[in-house]
Write a protein that holds these residues in place. Structure first.
Motif, PDB file in Angstrom:
ATOM      1  N   LEU A 130       0.844  -1.192   0.000  1.00 51.63           N
ATOM      2  CA  LEU A 130       0.000   0.000   0.000  1.00 51.63           C
ATOM      3  C   LEU A 130       0.887   1.253   0.000  1.00 51.63           C
ATOM      4  O   LEU A 130       0.671   2.196  -0.760  1.00 51.63           O
ATOM      5  CB  LEU A 130      -0.893  -0.022   1.248  1.00 51.63           C
ATOM      6  CG  LEU A 130      -2.141   0.857   1.264  1.00 51.63           C
ATOM      7  CD1 LEU A 130      -3.082   0.486   0.144  1.00 51.63           C
ATOM      8  CD2 LEU A 130      -2.858   0.733   2.606  1.00 51.63           C
ATOM      9  N   VAL A 131       1.912   1.219   0.852  1.00 53.37           N
ATOM     10  CA  VAL A 131       2.824   2.369   0.933  1.00 53.37           C
ATOM     11  C   VAL A 131       3.646   2.490  -0.350  1.00 53.37           C
ATOM     12  O   VAL A 131       3.866   3.588  -0.860  1.00 53.37           O
ATOM     13  CB  VAL A 131       3.759   2.257   2.163  1.00 53.37           C
ATOM     14  CG1 VAL A 131       4.622   3.489   2.288  1.00 53.37           C
ATOM     15  CG2 VAL A 131       2.939   2.069   3.426  1.00 53.37           C
ATOM     16  N   PHE A 132       4.041   1.357  -0.909  1.00 53.44           N
ATOM     17  CA  PHE A 132       4.795   1.369  -2.169  1.00 53.44           C
ATOM     18  C   PHE A 132       3.954   2.007  -3.277  1.00 53.44           C
ATOM     19  O   PHE A 132       4.414   2.896  -3.997  1.00 53.44           O
ATOM     20  CB  PHE A 132       5.190  -0.061  -2.545  1.00 53.44           C
ATOM     21  CG  PHE A 132       5.805  -0.188  -3.916  1.00 53.44           C
ATOM     22  CD1 PHE A 132       7.090   0.278  -4.159  1.00 53.44           C
ATOM     23  CD2 PHE A 132       5.093  -0.756  -4.964  1.00 53.44           C
ATOM     24  CE1 PHE A 132       7.660   0.173  -5.418  1.00 53.44           C
ATOM     25  CE2 PHE A 132       5.651  -0.865  -6.240  1.00 53.44           C
ATOM     26  CZ  PHE A 132       6.936  -0.397  -6.461  1.00 53.44           C
ATOM     27  N   GLY A 133       2.704   1.556  -3.382  1.00 48.60           N
ATOM     28  CA  GLY A 133       1.799   2.123  -4.385  1.00 48.60           C
ATOM     29  C   GLY A 133       1.635   3.614  -4.180  1.00 48.60           C
ATOM     30  O   GLY A 133       1.666   4.397  -5.132  1.00 48.60           O
ATOM     31  N   GLY A 134       1.457   4.008  -2.914  1.00 52.71           N
ATOM     32  CA  GLY A 134       1.293   5.425  -2.595  1.00 52.71           C
ATOM     33  C   GLY A 134       2.514   6.231  -3.004  1.00 52.71           C
ATOM     34  O   GLY A 134       2.394   7.328  -3.572  1.00 52.71           O
ATOM     35  N   MET A 135       3.687   5.682  -2.752  1.00 50.91           N
ATOM     36  CA  MET A 135       4.921   6.398  -3.083  1.00 50.91           C
ATOM     37  C   MET A 135       5.056   6.570  -4.601  1.00 50.91           C
ATOM     38  O   MET A 135       5.293   7.668  -5.094  1.00 50.91           O
ATOM     39  CB  MET A 135       6.127   5.635  -2.542  1.00 50.91           C
ATOM     40  CG  MET A 135       7.453   6.284  -2.888  1.00 50.91           C
ATOM     41  SD  MET A 135       8.868   5.375  -2.276  1.00 50.91           S
ATOM     42  CE  MET A 135       9.001   4.092  -3.478  1.00 50.91           C
ATOM     43  N   VAL A 136       4.877   5.469  -5.318  1.00 49.61           N
ATOM     44  CA  VAL A 136       5.100   5.511  -6.765  1.00 49.61           C
ATOM     45  C   VAL A 136       4.031   6.370  -7.450  1.00 49.61           C
ATOM     46  O   VAL A 136       4.342   7.242  -8.262  1.00 49.61           O
ATOM     47  CB  VAL A 136       5.116   4.088  -7.359  1.00 49.61           C
ATOM     48  CG1 VAL A 136       5.276   4.144  -8.862  1.00 49.61           C
ATOM     49  CG2 VAL A 136       6.226   3.281  -6.739  1.00 49.61           C
ATOM     50  N   LEU A 137       2.768   6.140  -7.085  1.00 50.70           N
ATOM     51  CA  LEU A 137       1.696   6.902  -7.730  1.00 50.70           C
ATOM     52  C   LEU A 137       1.812   8.387  -7.389  1.00 50.70           C
ATOM     53  O   LEU A 137       1.626   9.249  -8.249  1.00 50.70           O
ATOM     54  CB  LEU A 137       0.329   6.357  -7.313  1.00 50.70           C
ATOM     55  CG  LEU A 137      -0.841   6.804  -8.174  1.00 50.70           C
ATOM     56  CD1 LEU A 137      -0.638   6.405  -9.620  1.00 50.70           C
ATOM     57  CD2 LEU A 137      -2.153   6.227  -7.659  1.00 50.70           C
ATOM     58  N   GLY A 138       2.157   8.677  -6.122  1.00 49.39           N
ATOM     59  CA  GLY A 138       2.346  10.073  -5.715  1.00 49.39           C
ATOM     60  C   GLY A 138       3.433  10.744  -6.545  1.00 49.39           C
ATOM     61  O   GLY A 138       3.285  11.874  -7.010  1.00 49.39           O
ATOM     62  N   THR A 139       4.541  10.017  -6.759  1.00 51.58           N
ATOM     63  CA  THR A 139       5.618  10.551  -7.592  1.00 51.58           C
ATOM     64  C   THR A 139       5.104  10.827  -8.999  1.00 51.58           C
ATOM     65  O   THR A 139       5.376  11.879  -9.580  1.00 51.58           O
ATOM     66  CB  THR A 139       6.783   9.539  -7.668  1.00 51.58           C
ATOM     67  OG1 THR A 139       7.107   9.146  -6.344  1.00 51.58           O
ATOM     68  CG2 THR A 139       7.997  10.136  -8.325  1.00 51.58           C
ATOM     69  N   GLY A 140       4.321   9.873  -9.526  1.00 54.14           N
ATOM     70  CA  GLY A 140       3.777  10.034 -10.871  1.00 54.14           C
ATOM     71  C   GLY A 140       2.855  11.239 -10.974  1.00 54.14           C
ATOM     72  O   GLY A 140       2.927  12.001 -11.932  1.00 54.14           O
ATOM     73  N   VAL A 141       1.999  11.400  -9.968  1.00 55.24           N
ATOM     74  CA  VAL A 141       1.038  12.500  -9.978  1.00 55.24           C
ATOM     75  C   VAL A 141       1.755  13.842 -10.042  1.00 55.24           C
ATOM     76  O   VAL A 141       1.460  14.694 -10.887  1.00 55.24           O
ATOM     77  CB  VAL A 141       0.135  12.441  -8.725  1.00 55.24           C
ATOM     78  CG1 VAL A 141      -0.655  13.732  -8.577  1.00 55.24           C
ATOM     79  CG2 VAL A 141      -0.803  11.252  -8.791  1.00 55.24           C
ATOM     80  N   ILE A 142       2.730  14.029  -9.171  1.00 55.26           N
ATOM     81  CA  ILE A 142       3.379  15.339  -9.105  1.00 55.26           C
ATOM     82  C   ILE A 142       4.294  15.549 -10.314  1.00 55.26           C
ATOM     83  O   ILE A 142       4.471  16.672 -10.775  1.00 55.26           O
ATOM     84  CB  ILE A 142       4.121  15.527  -7.766  1.00 55.26           C
ATOM     85  CG1 ILE A 142       4.265  17.001  -7.454  1.00 55.26           C
ATOM     86  CG2 ILE A 142       5.434  14.821  -7.743  1.00 55.26           C
ATOM     87  CD1 ILE A 142       2.998  17.682  -7.026  1.00 55.26           C
ATOM     88  N   MET A 143       4.829  14.445 -10.863  1.00 51.68           N
ATOM     89  CA  MET A 143       5.625  14.573 -12.086  1.00 51.68           C
ATOM     90  C   MET A 143       4.766  15.086 -13.224  1.00 51.68           C
ATOM     91  O   MET A 143       5.202  15.910 -14.020  1.00 51.68           O
ATOM     92  CB  MET A 143       6.185  13.213 -12.482  1.00 51.68           C
ATOM     93  CG  MET A 143       7.580  13.007 -12.050  1.00 51.68           C
ATOM     94  SD  MET A 143       8.163  11.528 -12.853  1.00 51.68           S
ATOM     95  CE  MET A 143       9.769  11.452 -12.140  1.00 51.68           C
ATOM     96  N   GLY A 144       3.535  14.569 -13.290  1.00 56.36           N
ATOM     97  CA  GLY A 144       2.596  15.051 -14.308  1.00 56.36           C
ATOM     98  C   GLY A 144       2.358  16.535 -14.134  1.00 56.36           C
ATOM     99  O   GLY A 144       2.290  17.295 -15.096  1.00 56.36           O
ATOM    100  N   GLY A 145       2.237  16.953 -12.865  1.00 52.80           N
ATOM    101  CA  GLY A 145       2.034  18.372 -12.574  1.00 52.80           C
ATOM    102  C   GLY A 145       3.228  19.197 -13.027  1.00 52.80           C
ATOM    103  O   GLY A 145       3.078  20.265 -13.628  1.00 52.80           O
ATOM    104  N   TYR A 146       4.427  18.682 -12.781  1.00 48.59           N
ATOM    105  CA  TYR A 146       5.621  19.417 -13.180  1.00 48.59           C
ATOM    106  C   TYR A 146       5.729  19.487 -14.702  1.00 48.59           C
ATOM    107  O   TYR A 146       6.120  20.514 -15.262  1.00 48.59           O
ATOM    108  CB  TYR A 146       6.866  18.761 -12.582  1.00 48.59           C
ATOM    109  CG  TYR A 146       8.079  19.654 -12.709  1.00 48.59           C
ATOM    110  CD1 TYR A 146       8.182  20.815 -11.943  1.00 48.59           C
ATOM    111  CD2 TYR A 146       9.087  19.370 -13.607  1.00 48.59           C
ATOM    112  CE1 TYR A 146       9.266  21.658 -12.076  1.00 48.59           C
ATOM    113  CE2 TYR A 146      10.180  20.210 -13.746  1.00 48.59           C
ATOM    114  CZ  TYR A 146      10.267  21.349 -12.981  1.00 48.59           C
ATOM    115  OH  TYR A 146      11.327  22.189 -13.112  1.00 48.59           O
ATOM    116  N   TRP A 147       5.348  18.421 -15.354  1.00 52.24           N
ATOM    117  CA  TRP A 147       5.343  18.384 -16.816  1.00 52.24           C
ATOM    118  C   TRP A 147       4.433  19.495 -17.363  1.00 52.24           C
ATOM    119  O   TRP A 147       4.807  20.275 -18.238  1.00 52.24           O
ATOM    120  CB  TRP A 147       4.871  17.007 -17.270  1.00 52.24           C
ATOM    121  CG  TRP A 147       4.866  16.765 -18.756  1.00 52.24           C
ATOM    122  CD1 TRP A 147       5.173  17.664 -19.734  1.00 52.24           C
ATOM    123  CD2 TRP A 147       4.554  15.536 -19.406  1.00 52.24           C
ATOM    124  NE1 TRP A 147       5.060  17.066 -20.962  1.00 52.24           N
ATOM    125  CE2 TRP A 147       4.683  15.761 -20.797  1.00 52.24           C
ATOM    126  CE3 TRP A 147       4.171  14.259 -18.974  1.00 52.24           C
ATOM    127  CZ2 TRP A 147       4.449  14.762 -21.746  1.00 52.24           C
ATOM    128  CZ3 TRP A 147       3.936  13.271 -19.928  1.00 52.24           C
ATOM    129  CH2 TRP A 147       4.071  13.520 -21.287  1.00 52.24           C
TER     130      TRP A 147
END
Lengths: 129, 786
Positions: B239-256
């Motif tokens: 659960l924490v792994f998913g949260g970490m990876v998806l969270g990274t993806g979400v904010i990367m999309g924002g930075y993009w």
């Protein structure tokens, strides 16, 4: 315990009402120019860009002005806060979101509806042969 | 050609193998037939290996430009640099589902070994294999190995003798002489995606999506096994792994979006962004409520529900953004993939939601009900409230994103909500989350004494109060924003304090505090960069310095970057320091539209952000051309022009081909005023004819430019000779005459680095938590085995 349940119910009900009111408020209705002019409310108008009429970008105000004909064939001047929208020239129709102001439709946003451009079609396949 | 057929077969093989694995594992879990274990594992491995091979084939087809495959043709071309060419693998639906399935399969290999040691293998893997087989079913419906002539049979397939000298031909049936042509070049990659983020961002997002299937599988396994507690311990690291990876993806999309798409901010509440945010929020809510259950056994049903809901949210997001249901209510263009995909996505979501919630309902009566033992002043309650607020944010965002569907059902016409909806509904919840993320850390489990709560929170409250007071004094600000700022600073101070204490005690447990510090920094970054953002539209005439936002900006011209793109160089100067930024703008053949990309200067305390709006070319007034015989008159603008006669014609010079000048006398009249004489001339030499521009100012001081452009002599009757007069009419007085002008939207984003710092801190916090939970899960297993 009872107090807690009541507090929780109150919080949820308030939350739901807040959400619903916001949802309805921020969902801008579709209308034609006639209705938009009478009501003065913020609406979305779908129509077609009048290609042969004036369209220009005002550098000082950063506004893009063009003329649009709605589905009832009424033509109005539209002033968009911003630059010319993407794919404006190839759009089959445009949707302007805004309200009537000083005799013209003042738009905060203009969305362009384009022929499905990212999926390959038969025409583009011939081009790359 | 054959290799593509092999690819299609491998996908089908993988599908059936995954289905077989799901079936065998289910049999094992029901009846304990452990002799089937080898079958189940081998089936799963077969599915993984087949899928990997199919993916390798697809990658090969992309890299070697096999445009006889519709997918390769549709998204790639020969001129892409290697990293982008690789990224076209997942630029379309078929490929991105392949990538998703691939990551799901690979994560499953690790999951299998993990679950083996935790004695959860049959149940977890049967559900997980079922999920994988659904993804593979999508690849059978949306086949990435479809031949292009199968998609466009009418245009490409032909019968008869093959004409000689035509390249790119495939003979489909030699006996009936049926053959097909295929393209020599692909359609190319959407220029919006031609960016290094395209190489990394989708990959991370799909790892996150894949990881979210694991807690779901564990929740179902727990329900099947009637194990309502220990599944949490096994599932938490995932659960924490998913949260970490998806969270990274979400904010990367924002930075993009911020850095290259020119949205002006890092979050636009766009359906595509929201659809990855919602599962993340639910996952984070789940991380918090599982914490309570681990501690004292409460929130059993909540934890099942949240783990199921997180995965269902992934499926719903996929449905929203992939089925074409949102239509054209967003800046993103959602391709309509056809009925099959629509119903498959919808069915997929319904099946897994029904399976999860149905089982939960059946089992819920048998679940132990743990009476609430904690008071309002307890960490449990703060965690519960926090999770509650996060879930509410998820619900509000989901409702907002689904607006086109809701409005279609209600009014028959799809429309999207305004951005203000998200801000208004989420701000109070954001305040609650920020406050609780600080308070929760300072409370004790079960119950805290009011006095000790006050004592431990006092320093943070004082710091937050002082900061907010400064803000209220120096910046006029809304009450809600002030409260938000107060809570964010409070959380920052509280978590720093707690984190420092843990660091000195047992640094292994510091993950939570670090993550919360990240959240607090993120919230502060939202406030500074969004609320104190200073935006201005600036018109930059070439080489003319303009003062704006404390900078001297000079547009110095444009230069091509590559075949299609142009960079517009703007020099920025402040206190003697010079910088150049280069926003780009170009017309893209692919989208048939103008593409605009911003450029920015990143300083420690702020960003200067320059988004191009348009390039205005030199204004050319209306040019009017009139042909006049001697004595004739014509209307030009508001003038009446009469051609009187030629004057001073030097015939000898013309004959001897020396330099000569022909002058023509005009009479210009304004309205009813007195006519004025104007002489225009043209100079002839061996180099050609050179007209001279004559400026004429009317009574309102508007300039007309006269130019004698041609003379059409009549040899028989010189009196009938005609002149061609070009007249440039005055500019519209509303538009000042200018040279080439670049119009940009310039903005200063104060402290936006807080957002990125907060994100990195948050991710580090997640990572530290995973380390702790993995080692805990391992120790516990060892201990149980004695």
């Amino acid at each position: 315990m009872n107090g807690k349940v009541i507090a929780a119910v109150v919080v949820i009900v308030v939350g739901v009402i807040l959400g619903a009111v916001n949802f309805l408020e921020s969902n801008v209705e579709y209308a034609d120019f006639g209705t938009a002019e009478r009501s003065g409310k913020k609406v979305q108008v779908k129509g077609e860009w009048m290609r042969d009429m004036e369209s220009r970008f005002d550098m000082e105000k950063a506004q893009f002005t063009f003329y649009m004909r709605d589905d009832n064939q009424q033509v109005e001047k539209v002033v968009l806060e911003g630059a010319k929208p993407n794919n404006f020239e190839i759009a089959t129709s445009v949707v302007a979101k805004g309200r009537f102001q000083n005799g013209h439709f003042h738009a905060s946003e203009v969305l362009t509806k384009c022929p499905s451009k990212y999926e390959g079609d038969a025409e583009s396949v011939k081009k790359t042969l | 050609m054959t290799i593509g057929i092999v690819g299609g077969i491998l996908v089908k093989l993988s599908f059936f193998a995954a289905l077989a694995a799901a079936f065998f594992y289910y049999r094992i879990s029901r009846s304990g037939m452990t002799h089937l274990t080898a079958f189940a594992r081998n089936s799963y491995h077969l599915a993984t290996v087949s899928l990997m091979s199919a993916a390798a084939i697809l990658l090969y087809l992309v890299l070697s430009h096999q445009f006889q495959f519709a997918y390769v043709w549709n998204y790639s071309s020969t001129d892409l640099p290697l990293p982008l060419l690789i990224s076209t693998f997942y630029a379309g639906q078929e490929g991105s589902f392949t990538l998703w399935a691939l990551y799901t399969a690979l994560i499953g290999v690790f999951l299998m070994h993990y679950a083996m040691s935790k004695e959860y293998e049959p149940e977890v893997m049967s559900i997980y294999s079922l999920i994988l087989s659904f993804l593979l079913l999508m690849l059978i419906v949306k086949n990435p190995f479809e031949f292009i002539w199968d998609r466009f049979p009418n245009d490409l397939i032909q019968t008869g003798p093959v004409p000689p000298g035509v390249a790119n031909i495939v003979v489909l049936d030699a006996a009936k002489s049926v053959w097909a042509r295929y393209p020599a070049e692909g359609k190319g990659l959407n220029p919006l995606l031609q960016n290094y983020w395209m190489v990394i961002h989708p990959q991370i997002l799909f790892v996150g999506f894949s990881a979210m299937a694991v807690p779901y599988a564990h929740a179902i396994a727990g329900l099947l096994k009637k194990d309502y507690n220990s599944w949490i311990r096994v599932a938490t690291p995932w659960l924490v792994f998913g949260g970490m990876v998806l969270g990274t993806g979400v904010i990367m999309g924002g930075y993009w979006a911020y850095e290259t798409l020119g949205w002006g901010g890092f979050w636009g509440w766009d359906p595509v962004e929201n659809s990855s945010l919602v599962p993340w929020l639910l996952c984070v809510a789940g991380i918090h409520t599982t914490l309570v259950q681990r501690k004292n056994g409460a929130y059993v049903k909540t934890n099942f529900a949240l783990s199921i809901l997180t995965f269902v949210a992934v499926l719903y997001s996929t449905f929203l953004t992939r089925s074409g249901v949102l239509g054209e209510t967003s800046v993103h263009s959602f391709v309509d993939p056809g009925m099959w995909v629509y119903w498959l996505l919808l069915g997929w979501m319904i099946v897994f939601a029904a399976l999860g919630f149905g089982l939960l309902f059946i089992r819920s009566r048998a679940m132990p009900v743990k009476p609430v033992e904690h008071s309002i002043f307890s960490r449990e309650f703060a965690l519960f409230l926090g999770a509650f607020a996060l879930t509410f944010v998820a619900i509000f965002v989901t409702i907002g994103t689904s607006s086109p569907i809701i409005t279609t059902l209600m009014k028959g016409k799809a429309s999207a909500v305004e951005m203000s909806y998200y801000v208004k509904t989420n701000l109070p919840l954001g305040i609650a989350i920020a406050f609780l993320s600080g308070l929760g850390q300072l409370l004790w489990w079960k119950h805290s004494q009011e006095k000790s709560v006050l004592r431990s929170t006092l320093p943070s409250i004082v710091i937050a109060g002082a900061t907010t007071l400064l803000m209220a004094v120096f910046a006029t600000e809304e009450v809600m924003i002030l409260i938000f700022a107060f809570c964010s600073v409070f959380s920052l101070a509280a978590n720093t304090q707690v984190g420092y204490g843990i660091y000195r005690g047992n640094p292994k447990f510091i993950g939570g505090s670090v993550a919360h510090v990240g959240v607090a920094l993120l919230c502060l970054g939202f406030i500074t960069s969004e609320r104190y953002d200073d935006t201005k539209t600036v018109s930059l005439e070439r080489n003319k310095p303009v003062e704006a936002l404390g900078y001297t900006m000079t547009y110095v011209g444009y230069a091509p970057i590559d075949r299609e793109r142009f960079g517009f160089n703007v020099e920025l100067e402040k206190n003697g320091t010079r910088h150049t930024v280069t926003p780009t703008m170009y017309f893209s053949e692919f989208t048939r539209g103008l593409m605009r990309h911003p450029d920015l200067l990143n300083f420690l305390s702020r960003d200067l952000y320059l988004a191009p709006l348009s390039l205005e070319e030199e204004q050319k007034g209306d040019l009017k051309s009139v042909e006049l015989q001697k004595g004739a008159e014509a209307r030009v603008g508001e003038l009446t022009v009469t051609f009187v006669d030629f004057s001073d014609v030097d015939r000898m010079a013309m004959i001897e081909s020396r330099e000569f000048t022909i002058k023509a006398k005009l009479s210009v009249k304004e309205g009813t005023g007195k006519p004025r004489a104007v002489t225009v001339s043209i100079r002839g030499s061996q180099r050609g004819m050179e007209p001279e521009v004559v400026l004429y100012r009317d009574h309102r001081d508007r300039g007309y430019e006269f130019l004698l452009s041609r003379i059409l002599p009549n040899r028989e009757d010189p009196a009938l000779s005609t002149i061609v007069l070009d007249v440039k009419l005055p500019e519209d007085p509303a538009i000042a005459r200018r040279g080439e002008t670049l119009v940009v939207e310039a903005s200063i984003k104060p402290m936006i680095n807080l957002v990125w710092m907060g994100t990195v801190t948050l991710v580090i916090g997640f990572f530290l938590t995973i380390l702790r939970r993995v080692s805990e899960a391992r120790e516990r297993t060892r201990w149980e085995r004695g």
